[in-house]
Design an enzyme around this catalytic site. Structure first.
Site, PDB file in Angstrom:
ATOM      1  CG  HIS A   1      93.041  21.567  74.982  1.00  0.00           C
ATOM      2  ND1 HIS A   1      94.246  21.235  74.402  1.00  0.00           N
ATOM      3  CD2 HIS A   1      92.179  21.761  73.948  1.00  0.00           C
ATOM      4  CE1 HIS A   1      94.104  21.245  73.073  1.00  0.00           C
ATOM      5  NE2 HIS A   1      92.865  21.550  72.780  1.00  0.00           N
TER       6      HIS A   1
ATOM      7  CD  GLU B   1      88.443  20.534  72.569  1.00  0.00           C
ATOM      8  OE1 GLU B   1      88.576  19.401  73.075  1.00  0.00           O
ATOM      9  OE2 GLU B   1      89.277  21.007  71.764  1.00  0.00           O
TER      10      GLU B   1
ATOM     11  CG  HIS C   1      88.174  15.727  71.205  1.00  0.00           C
ATOM     12  ND1 HIS C   1      89.093  14.881  70.638  1.00  0.00           N
ATOM     13  CD2 HIS C   1      88.677  16.987  71.037  1.00  0.00           C
ATOM     14  CE1 HIS C   1      90.106  15.571  70.149  1.00  0.00           C
ATOM     15  NE2 HIS C   1      89.882  16.849  70.373  1.00  0.00           N
TER      16      HIS C   1
END
Length: 216
Positions: free
Chosen positions: A32, A81, A85
């Site tokens: 993920h 992502e 992040h």
């Protein structure tokens, strides 16, 4: 600087989700994301550039697939992502470029080898239920640390939760550590994705647990 880095490995596409939500789901656990537990010093203007990870593309498509978007190149998930992040994780030197960030996440995923670990522990997709405590004990015995296991809650009229994501936590040296907050530390960030109307949350130790075969 973040003190904990979390690699989230999920078993995506559940019976609760419609076929439209999942595009060619793999029948194994995939990445993920790799998340720092704090989102300070993020550079939101550092945009994703897929050409920087062209050397990783084969492994990215296999181990970090985008099952939510049916676009031909399927880079939307990686873009999300990185920008949410990766640009925060880049405060760490070993993660301070797109190639390093995605490459290190792939490396950690392969080091953990969750698919093999679960099989060795006799935990595999089944129509019967598992006890969450047995899954936790098997993972802790194998890795020597306690991961954080997340589930979808039971559907209305059902009694079992559905296992969905397992988080492994690392120190800033990227050594495995327990996924429990130390005194004075913030709790690692929660899953940032809703699956239909439900959201992944920490699994209950008391509910029976369903580990389904993937929806095709």
């Amino acid at each position: 600087y973040p003190r904990t880095y979390i690699i989230n490995i999920w078993y995506f596409c559940f019976p609760q989700m419609s076929a439209n939500d999942c595009q060619d789901p793999p029948e194994y656990w995939t990445i993920h994301g790799l998340w720092p537990d704090k989102t300070e010093e993020c550079n939101r203007t550092w945009h994703f550039n897929v050409t920087e990870i062209k050397d990783l593309m084969s492994d990215m498509r296999r181990y970090w697939p985008d099952v939510l978007h049916s676009s031909l190149n399927r880079t939307q998930f990686w873009k999300h992502e990185w920008e949410k992040h990766g640009t925060c994780a880049a405060t760490l030197q070993v993660l301070n470029s797109q190639k390093k960030y995605f490459g290190k996440a792939l490396e950690l995923y392969q080091h953990i080898d969750l698919n093999s670990c679960l099989l060795k522990a006799g935990i595999k997709p089944s129509s019967s239920y598992y006890q969450m405590t047995a899954i936790k004990e098997a993972l802790t015995r194998f890795y020597g640390v306690t991961p954080k296991i997340q589930c979808l809650p039971p559907e209305e009229g059902e009694k079992a939760q559905t296992i969905g994501q397992i988080e492994f936590c690392f120190t800033k040296e990227l050594q495995l550590r327990n996924c429990t907050a130390l005194k004075g530390e913030s709790n690692p960030m929660q899953a940032d994705l809703k699956l239909g109307s439900e959201e992944l949350s920490v699994c209950s130790d008391t509910l029976p647990t369903y580990y389904p075969s993937q929806v095709q």
